[in-house]
Design an enzyme around this catalytic site. Structure first.
Site, PDB file in Angstrom:
ATOM      1  N   ARG A 225       0.849  -1.188   0.000  1.00  0.00           N
ATOM      2  CA  ARG A 225       0.000   0.000   0.000  1.00  0.00           C
ATOM      3  C   ARG A 225       0.889   1.244   0.000  1.00  0.00           C
ATOM      4  O   ARG A 225       1.911   1.286   0.706  1.00  0.00           O
ATOM      5  CB  ARG A 225      -0.927   0.029   1.221  1.00  0.00           C
ATOM      6  N   HIS A 273       0.813  -0.361 -10.452  1.00  0.00           N
ATOM      7  CA  HIS A 273      -0.095  -1.194  -9.634  1.00  0.00           C
ATOM      8  C   HIS A 273      -0.451  -2.483 -10.375  1.00  0.00           C
ATOM      9  O   HIS A 273      -1.624  -2.794 -10.594  1.00  0.00           O
ATOM     10  CB  HIS A 273      -1.368  -0.422  -9.265  1.00  0.00           C
TER      11      HIS A 273
END
Length: 310
Positions: A225, A273
């Site tokens: 994250r 990502h």
């Protein structure tokens, strides 16, 4: 009796998931109406992505559970209108993708592959390449993804230390926990991989103080994250040579703004990502298995603890 299952995760994902969900429901022998628009009072289960426009769960009084397509649920756990059970996505396809991405980048930094890949000036510069057993890896986060990645790296010969907020035992992995354990894990991290959830307790876990604990010239790999790392502290550590390189797949703002210094920093690799994505074929099986379990009174898999945030 036929169930009503609402797919509240976006039109593009609906096109991907529809055939796989229908096939999985049929194979499980579950009769169901599956769609993106149905009366709230008739919905039995909600298949969900936290980015969905559906944010008010109050009208879904009959619904038995919300089944997330995402592994990360930090943006939904605080929703006060969500009173029913929430399950996060733990999927073999997602796990395998994460293990492959993490292993690839650990090996890339361990072997110094960038030096050869980017060498275009005909410089012949032999160097010592250590063995895996000489390179210590710290896995911050020992959930399903962290354990799988740690096991893969341990299988390649890396000495792996895992750290988690609460005490855990994982076969073949040295496990630490708590603040003292975190300091020790960082002090021995030639390569640190971050696979922690985004909670109030983990935000900025790699700040200036934590980065200073790591061996000089260490590598950081973050597919977990974005908020786990203090961006400014990381850039300062890269500039000083404390950290040799950071490979980052997740960011505080996504897409990463074009003017963010990570894009142009010579010691930062940005990936968009892609470390682990939910794959419709395997994720559909996870969702349907949870529906089957719920209907059979067996309890949901991967149930989220709202207090912990994951």
């Amino acid at each position: 009796m036929s169930l009503n299952i609402l797919f509240a995760a976006g039109s593009r994902q609906w096109d991907d998931y529809k055939p796989h969900l229908r096939r999985a429901l049929q194979q499980a022998g579950i009769a169901a109406e599956l769609g993106t628009d149905m009366p709230a009072e008739e919905v039995d289960y909600i298949i969900y992505a936290p980015s969905s426009p559906l944010q008010d769960f109050t009208p879904y009084r009959r619904a038995r559970a919300v089944l997330s397509l995402w592994a990360g649920v930090e943006t939904i756990t605080g929703n006060q209108t969500l009173k029913i059970p929430l399950a996060r996505m733990v999927d073999d396809g997602l796990t395998t993708g994460m293990v492959e991405w993490v292993t690839g980048h650990v090996m890339r930094h361990h072997l110094g592959m960038d030096r050869d890949i980017l060498n275009r000036d005909a410089t012949w510069a032999p160097r010592h390449v250590p063995l895996a057993r000489e390179r210590r890896v710290t896995m911050l986060g020992l959930g399903a993804l962290g354990q799988a990645a740690a096991a893969a790296l341990g299988g390649l010969g890396f000495p792996v230390t895992g750290w988690s907020r609460s005490e855990k035992q994982v076969a073949g992995i040295r496990c630490l926990s708590g603040e003292a354990g975190l300091h020790l894990a960082l002090e021995e991290a030639d390569i640190a991989v971050l696979l922690l959830p985004d909670t109030a307790a983990t935000q900025n876990i790699l700040d200036a103080q934590a980065l200073a604990l790591m061996p000089r010239g260490a590598f950081i790999i973050n597919p977990g994250r974005g908020p786990l790392i203090d961006d400014d502290a990381l850039i300062a550590a890269l500039d000083s040579g404390q950290i040799a390189h950071a490979t980052l797949d997740v960011f505080r703002i996504e897409p990463l703004p074009q003017d963010h210094p990570f894009w142009t920093h010579p010691q930062v690799t940005v990936t968009p990502h892609i470390a682990a994505e939910t794959r419709a074929a395997t994720a559909a099986e996870v969702i349907v298995e949870n529906i089957r379990r719920s209907e059979a009174g067996e309890g949901l898999l991967h149930l989220v603890d709202r207090d912990l945030g994951y």
